[in-house]
Design a protein around this motif. Structure first.
Motif, short mmCIF file in Angstrom:
data_model
loop_
_atom_site.label_atom_id
_atom_site.label_comp_id
_atom_site.label_asym_id
_atom_site.label_seq_id
_atom_site.Cartn_x
_atom_site.Cartn_y
_atom_site.Cartn_z
N LEU A 4 52.88 45.39 50.32
CA LEU A 4 51.62 44.95 50.13
C LEU A 4 50.76 46.42 49.12
CD1 LEU A 4 50.88 42.84 53.21
CD2 LEU A 4 51.84 42.46 50.86
N VAL A 5 49.98 46.35 48.69
CA VAL A 5 50.19 47.27 48.20
C VAL A 5 48.29 46.16 47.91
CG1 VAL A 5 48.94 49.21 45.78
CG2 VAL A 5 51.52 48.40 46.75
N GLU A 6 47.37 47.12 48.05
CA GLU A 6 46.28 46.77 48.25
C GLU A 6 45.17 48.10 46.88
OE1 GLU A 6 46.73 46.42 52.93
OE2 GLU A 6 46.22 48.07 51.15
N SER A 7 44.72 47.47 46.24
CA SER A 7 43.85 47.85 45.33
C SER A 7 41.50 47.31 45.47
CB SER A 7 44.33 47.88 44.50
OG SER A 7 43.65 46.78 43.49
N GLY A 8 41.51 48.07 44.55
CA GLY A 8 39.92 47.41 44.13
C GLY A 8 38.45 47.69 45.55
N GLY A 9 38.97 48.58 45.72
CA GLY A 9 37.95 49.60 47.14
C GLY A 9 36.76 49.50 46.52
N GLY A 15 23.91 44.41 48.73
CA GLY A 15 23.57 43.38 47.82
C GLY A 15 25.13 43.52 46.57
N ASP A 16 25.87 44.75 46.69
CA ASP A 16 26.56 44.82 45.27
C ASP A 16 28.37 43.51 45.65
OD1 ASP A 16 26.52 48.33 43.91
OD2 ASP A 16 25.19 46.27 43.51
N SER A 17 28.04 43.84 45.29
CA SER A 17 30.11 42.80 44.95
C SER A 17 30.70 43.35 44.75
CB SER A 17 30.07 41.96 44.15
OG SER A 17 29.00 40.82 43.95
N LEU A 18 32.41 43.68 45.55
CA LEU A 18 33.63 43.82 44.95
C LEU A 18 34.37 43.18 45.29
CD1 LEU A 18 33.04 47.30 46.61
CD2 LEU A 18 33.76 46.69 44.58
N LYS A 19 35.80 43.29 44.34
CA LYS A 19 37.02 42.34 44.13
C LYS A 19 38.28 42.73 44.71
CE LYS A 19 39.35 38.37 42.09
NZ LYS A 19 39.05 37.55 40.99
N LEU A 20 38.38 42.77 46.30
CA LEU A 20 39.91 43.13 46.76
C LEU A 20 41.11 42.85 45.66
CD1 LEU A 20 39.34 44.22 50.40
CD2 LEU A 20 38.37 45.65 47.73
N SER A 21 42.39 43.22 45.52
CA SER A 21 43.58 42.25 45.17
C SER A 21 44.56 43.15 46.01
CB SER A 21 43.58 42.78 43.89
OG SER A 21 43.01 42.60 42.70
N CYS A 22 45.88 42.34 46.74
CA CYS A 22 46.61 42.60 47.02
C CYS A 22 47.98 42.17 46.66
CB CYS A 22 46.53 42.38 48.52
SG CYS A 22 48.19 42.19 49.89
N VAL A 23 48.89 42.32 46.15
CA VAL A 23 49.85 42.51 45.37
C VAL A 23 51.18 42.45 46.98
CG1 VAL A 23 51.72 43.08 43.64
CG2 VAL A 23 49.28 43.57 43.06
N ALA A 24 51.83 41.24 46.63
CA ALA A 24 53.03 41.72 48.07
C ALA A 24 54.79 41.74 46.31
CB ALA A 24 53.41 40.29 47.86
N SER A 25 55.26 42.18 46.62
CA SER A 25 56.49 42.16 46.67
C SER A 25 57.62 41.56 46.58
CB SER A 25 57.25 44.14 46.87
OG SER A 25 57.12 44.45 47.95
N ASN A 76 49.86 32.15 42.60
CA ASN A 76 50.71 32.20 42.93
C ASN A 76 51.79 32.63 42.32
OD1 ASN A 76 49.51 30.52 44.80
ND2 ASN A 76 50.95 28.76 44.95
N ALA A 77 52.35 32.83 41.08
CA ALA A 77 52.42 33.41 40.23
C ALA A 77 52.97 35.06 40.11
CB ALA A 77 51.78 33.18 38.63
N LYS A 78 52.34 35.69 40.81
CA LYS A 78 51.72 37.00 40.97
C LYS A 78 52.18 37.38 42.29
CE LYS A 78 48.95 37.85 36.51
NZ LYS A 78 48.32 38.34 36.25
N ASN A 79 51.98 36.84 42.74
CA ASN A 79 52.22 36.99 44.78
C ASN A 79 51.21 38.02 45.04
OD1 ASN A 79 54.19 35.49 44.13
ND2 ASN A 79 55.95 37.80 44.60
N THR A 80 49.93 37.66 44.54
CA THR A 80 48.73 37.94 44.66
C THR A 80 47.32 37.28 45.72
OG1 THR A 80 49.16 39.46 42.82
CG2 THR A 80 46.92 40.00 43.66
N VAL A 81 47.34 37.84 46.06
CA VAL A 81 45.55 37.83 47.31
C VAL A 81 44.68 37.93 46.36
CG1 VAL A 81 47.00 36.05 48.91
CG2 VAL A 81 46.12 38.49 48.65
N PHE A 82 43.35 37.77 46.20
CA PHE A 82 41.85 38.49 45.86
C PHE A 82 41.32 37.62 47.53
CE2 PHE A 82 43.41 38.68 42.13
CZ PHE A 82 44.43 37.74 42.23
N LEU A 83 40.43 38.80 47.69
CA LEU A 83 38.83 38.88 48.65
C LEU A 83 37.91 39.20 47.93
CD1 LEU A 83 38.20 38.75 51.18
CD2 LEU A 83 38.41 40.40 51.41
N GLN A 84 36.77 37.95 47.38
CA GLN A 84 35.63 38.43 47.00
C GLN A 84 34.74 38.29 47.68
OE1 GLN A 84 34.83 38.84 42.90
NE2 GLN A 84 33.31 39.25 44.24
N MET A 85 33.76 39.40 47.14
CA MET A 85 33.14 40.31 48.72
C MET A 85 31.64 40.27 48.42
SD MET A 85 34.97 42.96 50.85
CE MET A 85 35.06 44.16 48.97
#
Length: 126
Positions: A4-9, A15-25, A76-85
Motif C-alpha cells: 500500500l502506498v499513500e500520498s497527498g499529505g 480550514g484548508d483541504s487535502l486529498k490523500l490517496s492509497c494505491v494497493a498493489s 475500483n479499477a485502480k485499486n485506490t482509495v481516497f480520503l478527501q479532508m
C-alpha cells in the motif's frame, strides 16, 4: 505480497483541504472480501480510526471527529482509495495510514488489519 502506498499529505493551514490517496498493489482475500481503512497517528498518541469501507459494499464509516469534514471514496479499477479532508484543524495533524484487512474485521480496530502503508504526514497549522 500486498503493498500500500499513500500520498497527498502536506503542510496546510487550518480550514484548508487535502486529498490523500492509497494505491494497493493487489487486493487480497479474493472476491472483494476485504475492507480498507484510514487511520492516523499523532505524536504521543495511539493510532486511531478515521474511516473505512468494506469493498463488497458501499457504506463508509467515519470516526465522529471527522464526520462531515472527511469523505472516503474509491476507484475500483485502480485499486485506490481516497480520503478527501476538508476544513482541516490543527488536531488533524498526524501521520495518516491506509490499511487492508478481511471484511470480517472490526473496522475501527487497527490491530485487525493485515496490510499497512508507510504513511503520509499531514500537518495543519493554526
Amino acid at each position: 505480497q500486498v503493498q500500500l502506498v499513500e500520498s497527498g499529505g502536506g503542510l496546510v493551514q487550518a480550514g484548508d483541504s487535502l486529498k490523500l490517496s492509497c494505491v494497493a498493489s493487489a487486493l487480497p482475500f479474493g472476491n472483494g472480501n476485504f475492507a480498507m481503512g484510514w487511520f492516523r497517528e499523532a505524536p504521543w498518541k495511539e493510532r486511531e480510526f478515521v474511516a473505512a469501507i468494506r469493498w463488497s459494499g458501499d457504506n463508509k464509516y467515519y470516526a465522529d471527529s471527522v464526520k462531515g469534514r472527511f469523505t472516503m471514496s474509491r476507484d475500483n479499477a485502480k485499486n485506490t482509495v481516497f480520503l478527501q479532508m476538508n476544513n482541516l484543524k490543527p488536531e488533524d495533524t498526524a501521520v495518516y495510514y491506509c490499511a487492508i484487512g478481511g471484511s470480517w474485521v472490526k473496522l475501527e480496530s487497527p490491530n485487525e488489519y493485515t496490510y499497512w502503508g508507510q504513511g503520509t504526514q499531514v500537518t495543519v497549522s493554526s
